[in-house]
Design a protein around this motif. Structure first.
Motif, PDB file in Angstrom:
ATOM      1  N   GLY A 188      38.123  55.842 152.784  1.00  0.00           N
ATOM      2  CA  GLY A 188      39.515  55.633 153.189  1.00  0.00           C
ATOM      3  C   GLY A 188      40.358  56.900 153.284  1.00  0.00           C
ATOM      4  O   GLY A 188      41.371  56.948 154.004  1.00  0.00           O
ATOM      5  N   THR A 189      39.941  57.948 152.583  1.00  0.00           N
ATOM      6  CA  THR A 189      40.729  59.181 152.633  1.00  0.00           C
ATOM      7  C   THR A 189      40.601  59.867 154.000  1.00  0.00           C
ATOM      8  O   THR A 189      41.470  60.648 154.377  1.00  0.00           O
ATOM      9  CB  THR A 189      40.254  60.174 151.544  1.00  0.00           C
ATOM     10  OG1 THR A 189      38.838  60.301 151.638  1.00  0.00           O
ATOM     11  CG2 THR A 189      40.608  59.683 150.155  1.00  0.00           C
ATOM     12  N   VAL A 190      39.528  59.567 154.739  1.00  0.00           N
ATOM     13  CA  VAL A 190      39.330  60.248 156.023  1.00  0.00           C
ATOM     14  C   VAL A 190      40.370  59.787 157.070  1.00  0.00           C
ATOM     15  O   VAL A 190      41.090  60.624 157.618  1.00  0.00           O
ATOM     16  CB  VAL A 190      37.870  60.111 156.518  1.00  0.00           C
ATOM     17  CG1 VAL A 190      37.723  60.728 157.891  1.00  0.00           C
ATOM     18  CG2 VAL A 190      36.906  60.759 155.523  1.00  0.00           C
ATOM     19  N   ALA A 233      27.821  62.019 153.619  1.00  0.00           N
ATOM     20  CA  ALA A 233      26.676  62.271 152.743  1.00  0.00           C
ATOM     21  C   ALA A 233      27.017  61.588 151.428  1.00  0.00           C
ATOM     22  O   ALA A 233      27.701  62.161 150.582  1.00  0.00           O
ATOM     23  CB  ALA A 233      26.466  63.769 152.546  1.00  0.00           C
ATOM     24  N   GLY A 234      26.599  60.359 151.267  1.00  0.00           N
ATOM     25  CA  GLY A 234      26.906  59.611 150.049  1.00  0.00           C
ATOM     26  C   GLY A 234      28.027  58.604 150.282  1.00  0.00           C
ATOM     27  O   GLY A 234      29.197  58.938 150.162  1.00  0.00           O
ATOM     28  N   ASN A 235      27.626  57.374 150.625  1.00  0.00           N
ATOM     29  CA  ASN A 235      28.624  56.308 150.753  1.00  0.00           C
ATOM     30  C   ASN A 235      29.052  55.872 149.346  1.00  0.00           C
ATOM     31  O   ASN A 235      28.199  55.718 148.472  1.00  0.00           O
ATOM     32  CB  ASN A 235      27.995  55.141 151.524  1.00  0.00           C
ATOM     33  CG  ASN A 235      28.893  53.927 151.561  1.00  0.00           C
ATOM     34  OD1 ASN A 235      28.977  53.188 150.584  1.00  0.00           O
ATOM     35  ND2 ASN A 235      29.569  53.727 152.661  1.00  0.00           N
ATOM     36  N   VAL A 236      30.344  55.656 149.136  1.00  0.00           N
ATOM     37  CA  VAL A 236      30.818  55.349 147.775  1.00  0.00           C
ATOM     38  C   VAL A 236      30.250  54.075 147.190  1.00  0.00           C
ATOM     39  O   VAL A 236      30.267  53.905 145.975  1.00  0.00           O
ATOM     40  CB  VAL A 236      32.363  55.210 147.651  1.00  0.00           C
ATOM     41  CG1 VAL A 236      33.000  56.520 147.373  1.00  0.00           C
ATOM     42  CG2 VAL A 236      32.977  54.472 148.792  1.00  0.00           C
ATOM     43  N   CYS A 237      29.773  53.178 148.025  1.00  0.00           N
ATOM     44  CA  CYS A 237      29.173  51.963 147.467  1.00  0.00           C
ATOM     45  C   CYS A 237      27.664  52.107 147.337  1.00  0.00           C
ATOM     46  O   CYS A 237      27.107  51.935 146.261  1.00  0.00           O
ATOM     47  CB  CYS A 237      29.514  50.755 148.335  1.00  0.00           C
ATOM     48  SG  CYS A 237      31.235  50.252 148.163  1.00  0.00           S
ATOM     49  N   ALA A 263      31.527  64.290 149.378  1.00  0.00           N
ATOM     50  CA  ALA A 263      32.284  64.370 148.117  1.00  0.00           C
ATOM     51  C   ALA A 263      31.359  64.471 146.902  1.00  0.00           C
ATOM     52  O   ALA A 263      31.423  65.417 146.134  1.00  0.00           O
ATOM     53  CB  ALA A 263      33.214  63.177 147.997  1.00  0.00           C
ATOM     54  N   PHE A 264      30.485  63.483 146.760  1.00  0.00           N
ATOM     55  CA  PHE A 264      29.541  63.582 145.636  1.00  0.00           C
ATOM     56  C   PHE A 264      28.120  63.837 146.137  1.00  0.00           C
ATOM     57  O   PHE A 264      27.282  64.362 145.431  1.00  0.00           O
ATOM     58  CB  PHE A 264      29.589  62.313 144.769  1.00  0.00           C
ATOM     59  CG  PHE A 264      29.162  61.053 145.465  1.00  0.00           C
ATOM     60  CD1 PHE A 264      27.851  60.621 145.407  1.00  0.00           C
ATOM     61  CD2 PHE A 264      30.079  60.292 146.199  1.00  0.00           C
ATOM     62  CE1 PHE A 264      27.455  59.459 146.059  1.00  0.00           C
ATOM     63  CE2 PHE A 264      29.686  59.129 146.852  1.00  0.00           C
ATOM     64  CZ  PHE A 264      28.370  58.716 146.784  1.00  0.00           C
ATOM     65  N   GLY A 265      27.872  63.482 147.429  1.00  0.00           N
ATOM     66  CA  GLY A 265      26.500  63.473 147.925  1.00  0.00           C
ATOM     67  C   GLY A 265      25.974  64.814 148.392  1.00  0.00           C
ATOM     68  O   GLY A 265      24.767  65.000 148.503  1.00  0.00           O
ATOM     69  N   ALA A 289      33.190  68.715 149.649  1.00  0.00           N
ATOM     70  CA  ALA A 289      32.478  68.293 148.433  1.00  0.00           C
ATOM     71  C   ALA A 289      33.404  68.452 147.232  1.00  0.00           C
ATOM     72  O   ALA A 289      34.361  69.228 147.271  1.00  0.00           O
ATOM     73  CB  ALA A 289      31.231  69.141 148.222  1.00  0.00           C
ATOM     74  N   ASP A 290      33.089  67.711 146.188  1.00  0.00           N
ATOM     75  CA  ASP A 290      33.871  67.797 144.952  1.00  0.00           C
ATOM     76  C   ASP A 290      33.047  68.414 143.837  1.00  0.00           C
ATOM     77  O   ASP A 290      31.903  68.008 143.618  1.00  0.00           O
ATOM     78  CB  ASP A 290      34.279  66.389 144.488  1.00  0.00           C
ATOM     79  CG  ASP A 290      35.549  65.907 145.162  1.00  0.00           C
ATOM     80  OD1 ASP A 290      36.429  66.741 145.421  1.00  0.00           O
ATOM     81  OD2 ASP A 290      35.663  64.698 145.404  1.00  0.00           O
ATOM     82  N   GLY A 291      33.656  69.357 143.114  1.00  0.00           N
ATOM     83  CA  GLY A 291      33.040  69.806 141.868  1.00  0.00           C
ATOM     84  C   GLY A 291      33.221  68.739 140.804  1.00  0.00           C
ATOM     85  O   GLY A 291      32.335  68.510 139.978  1.00  0.00           O
TER      86      GLY A 291
HETATM   87  C1  LIG Z   1      35.855  60.540 146.020  1.00  0.00           C
HETATM   88  C2  LIG Z   1      35.582  60.566 147.468  1.00  0.00           C
HETATM   89  C3  LIG Z   1      36.536  61.057 148.362  1.00  0.00           C
HETATM   90  C4  LIG Z   1      37.895  61.524 147.904  1.00  0.00           C
HETATM   91  O1  LIG Z   1      37.757  62.661 147.099  1.00  0.00           O
HETATM   92  P1  LIG Z   1      38.889  63.135 146.094  1.00  0.00           P
HETATM   93  O2  LIG Z   1      38.257  64.236 145.335  1.00  0.00           O
HETATM   94  O3  LIG Z   1      39.215  61.944 145.235  1.00  0.00           O
HETATM   95  O4  LIG Z   1      40.050  63.564 146.909  1.00  0.00           O
HETATM   96  C5  LIG Z   1      36.197  61.095 149.701  1.00  0.00           C
HETATM   97  N1  LIG Z   1      34.993  60.674 150.130  1.00  0.00           N
HETATM   98  C6  LIG Z   1      34.051  60.200 149.304  1.00  0.00           C
HETATM   99  C7  LIG Z   1      32.717  59.766 149.853  1.00  0.00           C
HETATM  100  C8  LIG Z   1      34.314  60.116 147.939  1.00  0.00           C
HETATM  101  O5  LIG Z   1      33.382  59.662 147.097  1.00  0.00           O
END
Ligand SMILES: *Cc1c(COP(=O)(O)O)cnc(C)c1O
Length: 456
Positions: A188-190, A233-237, A263-265, A289-291
């Motif tokens: 949803g953030t996209v 790269a990595g669907n949240v579900c 983000a995580f993938g 990507a997220d740290g």
């Molecule tokens: C968590 C996540 C986001 C959003 O990232 P934030 O660090 O919360 O801003 C976007 N896409 C995916 C796939 C995520 O898992």
């Protein structure tokens, strides 16, 4: 040296903070994963009118710890499986303590040569770890949401300037119309960031997905050089990965821009176990990507990687007479914000400590945890709704009502915490294994909880 009394005050507050943090750490395993209703009622005590007189900082700190100790969500424990939140590595906490004490501003090199250098080092280490193209630049932002904003802003600049339009001078009004292509399971953030950049939802073309949430390659519309294609790269579900090789080939042939939300993938690139999932990732133009997810750094650590540094900088740069661009790295050229904490300090510390092998072992372990849960939950009688590609598991019981009841039972008890989602028409419980601390014992406890809730 600071005035003696100021120094003593700072030291005594840090000592108090240390004691408070230690007492939290010693009790984490006994705390509920999510605060109960009684504990949450304490938050009302905070709603007071703003007072006039100053308060002794040690009193302020103890009020904060007293309420915080009972009301925090125990993310940094080992049985929080909600969202994809991750835990925090001890080295991350410790480095952040020092970083906050140093109070560095990472905007310009001249404000903090250390912060600039550490970001540069993190950039080169991560570009190496992910095997991204050599000219790739990295900006450190608050999270993947903002990283995606940066990627799409760079894409907008790049495509429009190739079409002969100067977005910085002439804006979007009357500009050639760009098309944004994304899957129906895009995070949803996209779309939020796409709209923030002025495109509007009518510019988005949605591609249907398969049962795992991967874009159906044969449903992708004909691409051209007006397209920004956003992959996952990595669907949240489900944790699934789009078919990067096929889609990037289509997009590259059409001269479209590809952004990958990892983000995580994206961290799966650290292990050869996931080569099938990540194949072709490097063919994109930008990646987020997220740290603070898979790598388990403290929060507020997202990264944009872009292989067109000029477009990234042109999209995000700012000028001002007092800004002296150094010869080295002015980090604000790669991010929307100017002043910001030196995220590179704790990121560097986590990378330095783990090394490539430590990161590989971490992602492998998260994957094993997810497989363990999948197998255990399946033998309890849950339906497993996804192929466990990485660290995500989604499950349901025979009806939505029963699944909701189970989730309620789990959340009420405070031994584990999981979230939920609607997945392809069913209410599902989402389990994300993303803390370095989660071990077999935690997973066994979690399975017992699921069994209890399932039979309740
Ligand atoms: C968590 C996540 C986001 C959003 O990232 P934030 O660090 O919360 O801003 C976007 N896409 C995916 C796939 C995520 O898992």
């Amino acid at each position: 040296m600071k005035q003696k009394d100021q120094l003593d005050l700072t030291k005594s507050l840090l000592e108090q903070a240390k004691n408070s943090a230690f007492s939290y750490l010693e009790n984490t395993n006994d705390l509920p994963v999510f605060p109960g209703t009684d504990a949450l009622a304490l938050l009302d005590d905070l709603s007071k009118p703003f007072h006039t007189e100053s308060i002794d900082p040690s009193v302020t700190l103890s009020e904060l710890s007293q309420i915080g100790d009972k009301t925090i969500v125990n993310h940094s424990g080992s049985r929080y499986f909600g969202f994809v939140n991750g835990g925090v590595l001890p080295i991350g906490i410790a480095a952040r303590w020092i970083a906050d004490t140093w109070d560095q501003n990472a905007a310009l090199e001249v404000m903090s040569p250390l912060a600039a250098k550490l970001e540069e080092v993190c950039e080169s280490w991560l570009v190496d770890l992910f095997n991204l193209p050599g000219k790739t630049k990295m900006g450190l932002v608050g999270g993947t949401s903002v990283a995606t904003l940066c990627g799409i802003a760079a894409a907008r600049h790049y495509l429009l300037s190739k079409l002969g339009w100067d977005i910085n001078a002439d804006g979007l009004m009357n500009a050639p119309r760009l098309r944004i292509i994304m899957g129906d399971q895009t995070h949803g953030t996209v779309p939020k960031m796409v709209k923030l950049l002025g495109f509007g939802s009518n510019s988005i073309e949605i591609v249907p997905s398969d049962k795992q949430g991967r874009m159906l390659v044969n449903k992708i519309p004909t691409l051209d050089d007006h397209c920004i294609v956003i992959l996952q790269a990595g669907n949240v579900c489900t944790g699934s990965y789009d078919d990067f090789s096929s889609i990037c080939e289509l997009a590259n042939n059409a001269q479209a821009w590809i952004h990958i939300d990892g983000a995580f993938g994206l961290w799966a690139l650290a292990s050869e176990k996931f080569t099938n999932l990540t194949k072709g990732i490097q063919l994109a133009d930008s990646w987020s990507a997220d740290g603070h997810k898979t790598l388990n750094t403290p929060y507020d650590c997202g990264a944009i990687f872009c292989k067109h540094p000029t477009s990234l900088v042109e999209a995000l740069h700012q000028q001002g007479s007092y800004i002296s661009a150094g010869d080295n790295r002015d980090s604000m050229s790669f991010t929307p914000d100017m002043s910001r904490r030196a995220r590179g300090i704790d990121l560097w510390a986590c990378l330095h400590h783990l090394g490539k092998k430590g990161i590989q072992q971490l992602v492998d372990r998260l994957h094993f945890g997810a497989i363990f849960m999948k197998e255990g939950l399946s033998s309890i009688g849950f339906h497993i709704e996804n192929d466990v590609h990485f660290n995500q598991v989604i499950v349901r019981a025979e009806s939505d009502a029963k699944t909701k009841h189970i989730l309620h039972e789990l959340q009420k008890n405070g031994v584990v915490w999981c979230g939920s989602a609607m997945w392809k028409g069913h209410f599902v419980i989402r389990i994300s294994i993303c803390s370095w601390q989660t071990n077999d014992n935690d997973l066994t406890i979690a399975l017992k909880e699921f069994e209890r809730a399932f039979n309740s």
